[in-house]
Write a protein that holds these residues in place. Structure first.
Motif, PDB file in Angstrom:
ATOM      1  N   ILE A 154      -0.274 -14.216 -12.792  1.00 41.58           N
ATOM      2  CA  ILE A 154       0.582 -14.862 -11.775  1.00 41.58           C
ATOM      3  C   ILE A 154       0.470 -16.379 -11.910  1.00 41.58           C
ATOM      4  O   ILE A 154       1.482 -17.095 -11.861  1.00 41.58           O
ATOM      5  CB  ILE A 154       0.173 -14.424 -10.342  1.00 41.58           C
ATOM      6  N   TYR A 207       6.084 -12.293  -5.644  1.00 47.50           N
ATOM      7  CA  TYR A 207       5.913 -11.480  -4.437  1.00 47.50           C
ATOM      8  C   TYR A 207       4.623 -10.679  -4.574  1.00 47.50           C
ATOM      9  O   TYR A 207       4.309 -10.182  -5.668  1.00 47.50           O
ATOM     10  CB  TYR A 207       7.031 -10.436  -4.311  1.00 47.50           C
ATOM     11  N   VAL A 208       3.904 -10.515  -3.473  1.00 46.98           N
ATOM     12  CA  VAL A 208       2.756  -9.595  -3.446  1.00 46.98           C
ATOM     13  C   VAL A 208       2.956  -8.690  -2.230  1.00 46.98           C
ATOM     14  O   VAL A 208       2.956  -9.163  -1.087  1.00 46.98           O
ATOM     15  CB  VAL A 208       1.412 -10.361  -3.350  1.00 46.98           C
ATOM     16  N   CYS A 215       2.066  -5.506   0.295  1.00 46.21           N
ATOM     17  CA  CYS A 215       1.006  -4.644   0.818  1.00 46.21           C
ATOM     18  C   CYS A 215       1.659  -3.412   1.446  1.00 46.21           C
ATOM     19  O   CYS A 215       2.741  -3.520   2.007  1.00 46.21           O
ATOM     20  CB  CYS A 215       0.198  -5.359   1.902  1.00 46.21           C
ATOM     21  N   ILE A 267      -5.258 -10.171   2.229  1.00 46.25           N
ATOM     22  CA  ILE A 267      -4.759 -10.520   0.894  1.00 46.25           C
ATOM     23  C   ILE A 267      -4.207 -11.943   0.899  1.00 46.25           C
ATOM     24  O   ILE A 267      -4.420 -12.713  -0.042  1.00 46.25           O
ATOM     25  CB  ILE A 267      -3.698  -9.490   0.437  1.00 46.25           C
ATOM     26  N   LEU A 275      -5.492 -14.960  -1.510  1.00 49.34           N
ATOM     27  CA  LEU A 275      -4.579 -15.656  -2.429  1.00 49.34           C
ATOM     28  C   LEU A 275      -4.472 -17.149  -2.099  1.00 49.34           C
ATOM     29  O   LEU A 275      -4.278 -17.975  -2.993  1.00 49.34           O
ATOM     30  CB  LEU A 275      -3.194 -15.003  -2.404  1.00 49.34           C
ATOM     31  N   VAL A 309       4.223 -18.207  -3.477  1.00 48.18           N
ATOM     32  CA  VAL A 309       3.753 -16.811  -3.471  1.00 48.18           C
ATOM     33  C   VAL A 309       3.999 -16.250  -2.078  1.00 48.18           C
ATOM     34  O   VAL A 309       3.558 -16.829  -1.085  1.00 48.18           O
ATOM     35  CB  VAL A 309       2.238 -16.712  -3.814  1.00 48.18           C
ATOM     36  N   VAL A 347       3.307 -13.161   0.348  1.00 44.75           N
ATOM     37  CA  VAL A 347       2.591 -11.915   0.661  1.00 44.75           C
ATOM     38  C   VAL A 347       3.370 -11.240   1.781  1.00 44.75           C
ATOM     39  O   VAL A 347       3.653 -11.847   2.808  1.00 44.75           O
ATOM     40  CB  VAL A 347       1.140 -12.200   1.123  1.00 44.75           C
ATOM     41  N   VAL A 368       4.059  -7.867  -7.440  1.00 42.30           N
ATOM     42  CA  VAL A 368       2.812  -7.083  -7.456  1.00 42.30           C
ATOM     43  C   VAL A 368       2.823  -6.173  -6.228  1.00 42.30           C
ATOM     44  O   VAL A 368       3.050  -6.643  -5.108  1.00 42.30           O
ATOM     45  CB  VAL A 368       1.563  -8.006  -7.421  1.00 42.30           C
ATOM     46  N   TYR A 424       0.528  -3.672  -4.132  1.00 44.03           N
ATOM     47  CA  TYR A 424      -0.791  -3.095  -3.851  1.00 44.03           C
ATOM     48  C   TYR A 424      -0.662  -1.626  -3.444  1.00 44.03           C
ATOM     49  O   TYR A 424       0.292  -1.247  -2.762  1.00 44.03           O
ATOM     50  CB  TYR A 424      -1.434  -3.832  -2.671  1.00 44.03           C
TER      51      TYR A 424
END
Length: 683
Positions: A461, A472-473, A475, A492, A496, A531, A533, A551, A553
């Protein structure tokens, strides 16, 4: 009693059903005798004796044998116990294991013939016993129906009432399918099929009985769908939209890129509908990035050139803003006015827009559910397009349709819907599919990684961020606990923020107010946040061409279709994009999902697989989509029967014999009760 009265006979008329039992039956949805007789088993317990040589490992089995040893009993703690006893079954000496049944030790004596039911472990020659009888096998009711019950109602009590209902009312059960159909498909008469479904002697007999009701349920539903289409078209004349085809062709040629063959085909289908004198009711399916928006723009152009207005309804304000920008750009040289209308536009600005909609000086309105409020009045609405249509309730969609005098309606979705589902959920619509991607679009590279590879993922990343990209992350949304979901995202996010200290890391979840979510997405869209989350609230959101990494999770928590939708948030620009599935799946289904995701980017392939793995409930909320709940039929496993029933229903509705012949009277009566003749919507 008249035969056709059976449907109205209260279940309390069945001998043995008193007020208390009637109340319990009512809780199961059993109000009449017909409800009782059509309350079908969910499965059968097989108590037929089997030869152990023919039994598979882990199969449930019933055997008869002689007790060959004294039982050995061991206790674990106060209430847990394990008892083992050797039993001679034919030529096999097996170990029978009884968990938490210590009382059986005194009951089992050497040489006694017993009947045991349980799970067979072929490797250890062990039977884990869950039921036993201290007698030889009786051979009665070898196949026992199991029903779904709740409250105080017991399965054996329900069985007893069904037996009694047959004794009292079997002679009054009417046939609902014509003899010609029964002969054509070798189906059992209704009375026989009902009896054998409840009291089969063999699995084959139960399957034969089930076939009849699978076909009948599908035919009844498809008749409803086809009749709705017929009457909807006959009674719901649309406005014939008149535009110059050469004018539309010129507009298409002016676009910065050529249409794909699929887009071209779909545009022709929609424009043909708009030019006809019936109201268009079409579903446009196109995978993420397949170019549905430009198809919508062409159709909106055509409706404006016909002297009408267009409306585009989308689920979120940020998506509405995005559509307004792109439509203004496309129409900039054509003098077509496009205006945004959402609930956050208030005061003088709002009054101005409403006034312009009424006098026709706004050609196209784009908005959220704000478009369906009573105060919104169009001068001449010709085309209504709803994007991600399954996210709007049925009533919301209907109200927007009623804003004009029979406007044409186009429903768009980026959720690829398997053919099985589209036959049922959207059977009353015409369906168009964009099954081709624009040239030059790079395929998103998808990888499955374990959680212990997190350092490598973070480094990857970081490499993308250094090139000016965004990530993008996601959850997982844990439905059992919203707090846990938010906390998970918080953890998270905090991690990050530390790792990417030189960048802005945003946080978004379902607990935020709508305007807060919009603000964060806007910042991400403007690259003020690098980023993001988020929980799955980002699934349908802003178009961020600069975002190249997704990403996810605990990816095994999601269905394939949802993973595919999330993956589609990246890959919207010219740079190569990546999706990383972070998962340590414990189940075979979870592993299979991860494998499939890395093998294909085709949403339709994934949708079919998802349907097989999880069932239809994950595509849409049933109440919103019109996906029917059948008593015995399963539209995935009984797909061929569904297809046959659809073809039959199509021919029947178009024939005169269905509407006039006595043999079809029972099915016509059922159809009338659905409200389809009075124009009620299927869902």
């Amino acid at each position: 009693m008249k035969k056709n009265n059976l449907v109205t006979v209260p279940v309390s008329e069945v001998i043995g059903v008193g007020p208390e039992k009637e109340k319990q039956l009512n809780e199961l949805g059993i109000v009449t005798v017909e409800h009782l007789l059509e309350y079908f088993p969910t499965r059968y317990e097989d108590y037929q004796l089997k030869d152990l040589a023919e039994v598979s490992h882990d199969e449930r089995v019933t055997v008869e044998g002689k007790v060959h040893s004294e039982p050995s009993l061991r206790f674990y703690g106060k209430k847990r116990s394990r008892m083992t006893v050797k039993v001679l079954v034919g030529r096999y000496l097996i170990s029978a294991v009884f968990f938490n049944q210590p009382f059986a030790k005194k009951q089992l004596t050497l040489g006694m013939t017993v009947t045991l039911t349980g799970k067979w472990d072929q490797h250890k020659s062990t039977l884990t016993v869950n039921q036993y009888k201290l007698t030889p096998h009786q051979g009665e009711q070898e196949l026992q129906p199991i029903y779904s019950v709740k409250s105080l109602m017991k399965i054996h009590t329900l069985r007893k009432f069904i037996v009694q209902a047959f004794k009292q009312y079997a002679e009054y059960l009417p046939e609902t399918l014509p003899r010609t159909v029964l002969q054509k498909y070798k189906l059992l008469p209704r009375k026989d099929a009902l009896y054998r479904l409840h009291f089969p002697n063999t699995q084959e007999e139960a399957q034969h009985a089930r076939r009849r009701f699978v076909y009948e349920e599908f035919l009844q539903f498809q008749l409803k769908v086809q009749a709705f289409r017929k009457f909807d078209r006959e009674n719901d004349k649309g406005m014939k939209q008149e535009f110059s085809e050469s004018d539309v062709s010129s507009f298409i040629k002016s676009l910065p890129f050529p249409l794909t063959n699929a887009q071209d085909r779909v545009v022709k289908e929609v424009l043909n509908d708009m030019q006809s004198d019936f109201r268009m009711n079409r579903l446009l399916q196109g995978d993420v990035g397949s170019g549905k928006t430009i198809v919508a723009a062409i159709c909106l152009y055509a409706t404006v050139k016909s002297g009408n207005q267009g409306a585009l309804m989308v689920p979120t304000e940020i998506l509405a803003e995005q559509h307004v920008e792109s439509l203004k750009e496309v129409f900039s040289a054509y003098g077509i006015t496009v205006e945004l209308l959402t609930s956050s536009i208030k005061g003088k600005k709002r009054r101005e827009i409403l006034s312009k909609l009424v006098d026709g000086s706004i050609d196209i309105a784009v908005g959220t559910h704000a478009l369906i409020q009573d105060e919104i009045i169009f001068k001449q609405l010709g085309l209504v397009i709803t994007d991600e249509q399954h996210r709007f309730g049925v009533n919301q969609r209907r109200v927007l349709k009623e804003k004009g005098e029979s406007p044409d309606v186009l429903f768009m979705t980026a959720t690829p819907i398997p053919r099985t589902l589209s036959i049922t959920a959207f059977g009353e619509m015409d369906v168009s599919i964009i099954d081709e991607y624009p040239a030059g679009r790079k395929e998103i590279k998808t990888y499955w990684a374990k959680h212990d590879m997190m350092d490598r993922i973070l480094a990857f990343i970081d490499k993308e961020l250094k090139q000016g990209r965004q990530a993008y992350v996601i959850c997982p949304l844990i439905e059992e606990s919203e707090n846990l979901d938010v906390q998970n995202a918080h953890d998270i996010h905090a991690m990050l923020q530390q790792y990417f200290a030189q960048y802005q890391v945003g946080l978004m979840h379902g607990r935020l107010a709508a305007d807060e979510k919009e603000a964060i997405m806007q910042e991400f869209g403007d690259n003020k946040v690098q980023v993001l989350v988020s929980t799955t609230v980002v699934e349908v959101g802003v178009n961020v061409p600069n975002a190249t990494v997704m990403v996810i999770y605990d990816a095994e928590r999601f269905g394939l279709s949802q993973l595919h939708q999330l993956r589609g948030r990246v890959g919207r620009g010219s740079a190569q994009s990546y999706c990383i599935l972070l998962a340590d799946p414990k189940t075979e289904v979870g592993k299979e999902r991860m494998q499939i995701m890395t093998e294909t980017n085709d949403g339709f392939v994934l949708a079919e697989k998802d349907l097989e793995l999880r069932g239809p409930g994950d595509f849409f909320g049933t109440k919103q989509s019109g996906v029917p709940e059948f008593k015995v039929a399963d539209m995935i496993h009984d797909y061929r029967a569904l297809e046959i029933a659809r073809q039959d229903a199509e021919k029947l509705v178009a024939s005169t014999s269905f509407w006039e012949a006595d043999e079809w009277a029972p099915m016509r009566d059922k159809l009338e009760k659905t409200g389809v003749f009075s124009g009620e919507k299927l869902d």
